[in-house]
Design a protein around this motif. Sequence first.
Motif, PDB file in Angstrom:
ATOM      1  N   ARG A  53      37.248  13.793  37.211  1.00 64.06           N
ATOM      2  CA  ARG A  53      38.562  14.382  36.936  1.00 64.06           C
ATOM      3  C   ARG A  53      38.583  15.850  37.332  1.00 64.06           C
ATOM      4  NH1 ARG A  53      38.491  10.907  32.279  1.00 64.06           N
ATOM      5  NH2 ARG A  53      37.578  12.560  31.010  1.00 64.06           N
ATOM      6  N   ARG A  54      37.451  16.561  37.097  1.00 65.28           N
ATOM      7  CA  ARG A  54      37.369  17.964  37.469  1.00 65.28           C
ATOM      8  C   ARG A  54      37.469  18.121  38.986  1.00 65.28           C
ATOM      9  NH1 ARG A  54      33.985  21.539  39.388  1.00 65.28           N
ATOM     10  NH2 ARG A  54      32.308  20.005  39.622  1.00 65.28           N
ATOM     11  N   LEU A  55      36.731  17.261  39.703  1.00 66.82           N
ATOM     12  CA  LEU A  55      36.773  17.328  41.168  1.00 66.82           C
ATOM     13  C   LEU A  55      38.163  16.971  41.696  1.00 66.82           C
ATOM     14  CD1 LEU A  55      33.336  15.679  42.027  1.00 66.82           C
ATOM     15  CD2 LEU A  55      33.939  18.099  42.245  1.00 66.82           C
ATOM     16  N   ILE A  56      38.776  15.958  41.087  1.00 69.92           N
ATOM     17  CA  ILE A  56      40.130  15.569  41.505  1.00 69.92           C
ATOM     18  C   ILE A  56      41.109  16.717  41.253  1.00 69.92           C
ATOM     19  CG2 ILE A  56      42.089  14.075  40.904  1.00 69.92           C
ATOM     20  CD1 ILE A  56      39.945  11.852  40.406  1.00 69.92           C
ATOM     21  N   GLU A  57      40.958  17.370  40.096  1.00 78.25           N
ATOM     22  CA  GLU A  57      41.837  18.497  39.773  1.00 78.25           C
ATOM     23  C   GLU A  57      41.599  19.669  40.721  1.00 78.25           C
ATOM     24  OE1 GLU A  57      44.762  20.594  37.630  1.00 78.25           O
ATOM     25  OE2 GLU A  57      44.246  18.471  37.809  1.00 78.25           O
ATOM     26  N   GLU A  58      40.322  19.913  41.039  1.00 85.47           N
ATOM     27  CA  GLU A  58      40.003  20.977  41.991  1.00 85.47           C
ATOM     28  C   GLU A  58      40.622  20.683  43.355  1.00 85.47           C
ATOM     29  OE1 GLU A  58      35.866  21.679  42.331  1.00 85.47           O
ATOM     30  OE2 GLU A  58      35.728  22.857  40.485  1.00 85.47           O
ATOM     31  N   ARG A  59      40.456  19.427  43.825  1.00 79.77           N
ATOM     32  CA  ARG A  59      41.061  19.062  45.110  1.00 79.77           C
ATOM     33  C   ARG A  59      42.574  19.184  45.073  1.00 79.77           C
ATOM     34  NH1 ARG A  59      36.760  15.144  45.259  1.00 79.77           N
ATOM     35  NH2 ARG A  59      38.089  13.553  44.315  1.00 79.77           N
ATOM     36  N   ARG A  60      43.162  18.794  43.937  1.00 80.91           N
ATOM     37  CA  ARG A  60      44.615  18.918  43.797  1.00 80.91           C
ATOM     38  C   ARG A  60      45.055  20.382  43.882  1.00 80.91           C
ATOM     39  NH1 ARG A  60      48.327  20.150  40.216  1.00 80.91           N
ATOM     40  NH2 ARG A  60      46.779  20.638  38.617  1.00 80.91           N
ATOM     41  N   LEU A  61      44.304  21.258  43.174  1.00 84.35           N
ATOM     42  CA  LEU A  61      44.642  22.684  43.197  1.00 84.35           C
ATOM     43  C   LEU A  61      44.444  23.267  44.598  1.00 84.35           C
ATOM     44  CD1 LEU A  61      43.057  23.804  39.810  1.00 84.35           C
ATOM     45  CD2 LEU A  61      45.488  23.590  40.325  1.00 84.35           C
ATOM     46  N   ILE A  62      43.345  22.844  45.252  1.00 84.44           N
ATOM     47  CA  ILE A  62      43.094  23.317  46.622  1.00 84.44           C
ATOM     48  C   ILE A  62      44.216  22.873  47.557  1.00 84.44           C
ATOM     49  CG2 ILE A  62      41.592  23.017  48.629  1.00 84.44           C
ATOM     50  CD1 ILE A  62      39.226  22.927  46.611  1.00 84.44           C
ATOM     51  N   GLU A  63      44.639  21.605  47.413  1.00 83.00           N
ATOM     52  CA  GLU A  63      45.720  21.086  48.243  1.00 83.00           C
ATOM     53  C   GLU A  63      47.033  21.815  47.957  1.00 83.00           C
ATOM     54  OE1 GLU A  63      47.428  18.560  51.131  1.00 83.00           O
ATOM     55  OE2 GLU A  63      45.381  19.168  50.645  1.00 83.00           O
ATOM     56  N   GLU A  64      47.277  22.090  46.660  1.00 83.46           N
ATOM     57  CA  GLU A  64      48.485  22.840  46.300  1.00 83.46           C
ATOM     58  C   GLU A  64      48.469  24.227  46.923  1.00 83.46           C
ATOM     59  OE1 GLU A  64      49.030  23.002  42.124  1.00 83.46           O
ATOM     60  OE2 GLU A  64      49.824  20.970  41.960  1.00 83.46           O
ATOM     61  N   ARG A  65      47.301  24.900  46.828  1.00 81.81           N
ATOM     62  CA  ARG A  65      47.194  26.227  47.427  1.00 81.81           C
ATOM     63  C   ARG A  65      47.381  26.167  48.934  1.00 81.81           C
ATOM     64  NH1 ARG A  65      43.163  27.113  43.368  1.00 81.81           N
ATOM     65  NH2 ARG A  65      41.510  26.446  44.766  1.00 81.81           N
ATOM     66  N   LEU A  67      49.106  23.900  50.625  1.00 84.57           N
ATOM     67  CA  LEU A  67      50.528  23.655  50.896  1.00 84.57           C
ATOM     68  C   LEU A  67      51.361  24.916  50.662  1.00 84.57           C
ATOM     69  CD1 LEU A  67      50.926  20.112  49.292  1.00 84.57           C
ATOM     70  CD2 LEU A  67      50.929  20.673  51.726  1.00 84.57           C
ATOM     71  N   MET A  68      51.026  25.645  49.585  1.00 85.76           N
ATOM     72  CA  MET A  68      51.750  26.887  49.312  1.00 85.76           C
ATOM     73  C   MET A  68      51.522  27.905  50.433  1.00 85.76           C
ATOM     74  SD  MET A  68      51.183  27.328  45.203  1.00 85.76           S
ATOM     75  CE  MET A  68      51.934  28.949  45.166  1.00 85.76           C
ATOM     76  N   GLU A  69      50.274  27.959  50.933  1.00 88.64           N
ATOM     77  CA  GLU A  69      49.974  28.887  52.024  1.00 88.64           C
ATOM     78  C   GLU A  69      50.709  28.480  53.298  1.00 88.64           C
ATOM     79  OE1 GLU A  69      48.135  32.188  53.858  1.00 88.64           O
ATOM     80  OE2 GLU A  69      48.493  31.615  51.773  1.00 88.64           O
ATOM     81  N   ARG A  72      54.227  29.432  52.885  1.00 87.83           N
ATOM     82  CA  ARG A  72      54.369  30.886  53.035  1.00 87.83           C
ATOM     83  C   ARG A  72      54.344  31.271  54.509  1.00 87.83           C
ATOM     84  NH1 ARG A  72      51.464  35.212  53.927  1.00 87.83           N
ATOM     85  NH2 ARG A  72      49.538  34.023  54.133  1.00 87.83           N
ATOM     86  N   LEU A  73      53.389  30.682  55.255  1.00 83.54           N
ATOM     87  CA  LEU A  73      53.301  30.995  56.682  1.00 83.54           C
ATOM     88  C   LEU A  73      54.535  30.511  57.438  1.00 83.54           C
ATOM     89  CD1 LEU A  73      49.548  30.112  57.312  1.00 83.54           C
ATOM     90  CD2 LEU A  73      50.560  32.395  57.249  1.00 83.54           C
ATOM     91  N   ILE A  74      55.009  29.313  57.075  1.00 80.51           N
ATOM     92  CA  ILE A  74      56.226  28.791  57.714  1.00 80.51           C
ATOM     93  C   ILE A  74      57.408  29.701  57.423  1.00 80.51           C
ATOM     94  CG2 ILE A  74      57.914  26.909  57.615  1.00 80.51           C
ATOM     95  CD1 ILE A  74      55.484  25.010  57.209  1.00 80.51           C
TER      96      ILE A  74
END
Length: 206
Positions: A53-65, A67-69, A72-74
């Motif tokens: 669950r921790r790894l899944i949450e980390e991957r989710r946060l990384i993916e969110e960041r 996508l946000m980046e 932002r670039l777009i």
Amino acid sequence: MLAVLGSMKGENSREERRSKEEKRSREERRLIEERRLIEEKRLIEERRLIEERRLIEERRLIEERRLMEEKRLIEERRLIEENRLMEEKYFMESLLSVEKAKCKEFERLIPGFIARKLDFPTLSGFYEHWEACDECKEELSIQYLVREGMQRLEEGSAFDLQSELDQRLEEARRKINSHSAFLYLGMTMEIMVSCLLVWVFVWILL
């Protein structure tokens, strides 16, 4: 004899109870060990699930960041493109405004050109704009044909106004070229005289 038999029977009974007690104790230890192993497995599984669950949450946060980046670039590129388009639009509008002003000034000078009343700087700018602007070429032709044509009709003389306009423009071109050559010669002479004066000044000082 009976006492001996009773004693032996008592010993057997105690041995049986001891054996049963040992068996029961071993069974209890076995059960305790099984429960311990089961609990260890459960804890290991829980830790594994927690880590997953921790790894899944980390991957989710990384993916969110990520996508946000990307967003932002777009958005940055969109704003840069909008600014570029606005600057281009403003530049084109400025050019059109300048060109319109030049065209208006050209139209204003047409009567002076037809009457041969333009001085050299004005004539030079007039001819330069005529070479670059098709609309003003057409406007000059129309006004020349109208003005000169009306006058020739009143006089009743034969005429070829387009050829005359071409000759007038060629005359203006030669005048501009000769005047430019004269100015260039004058500037060259000024530079030569200045250099000569400097040389004389240095020679006097030495």
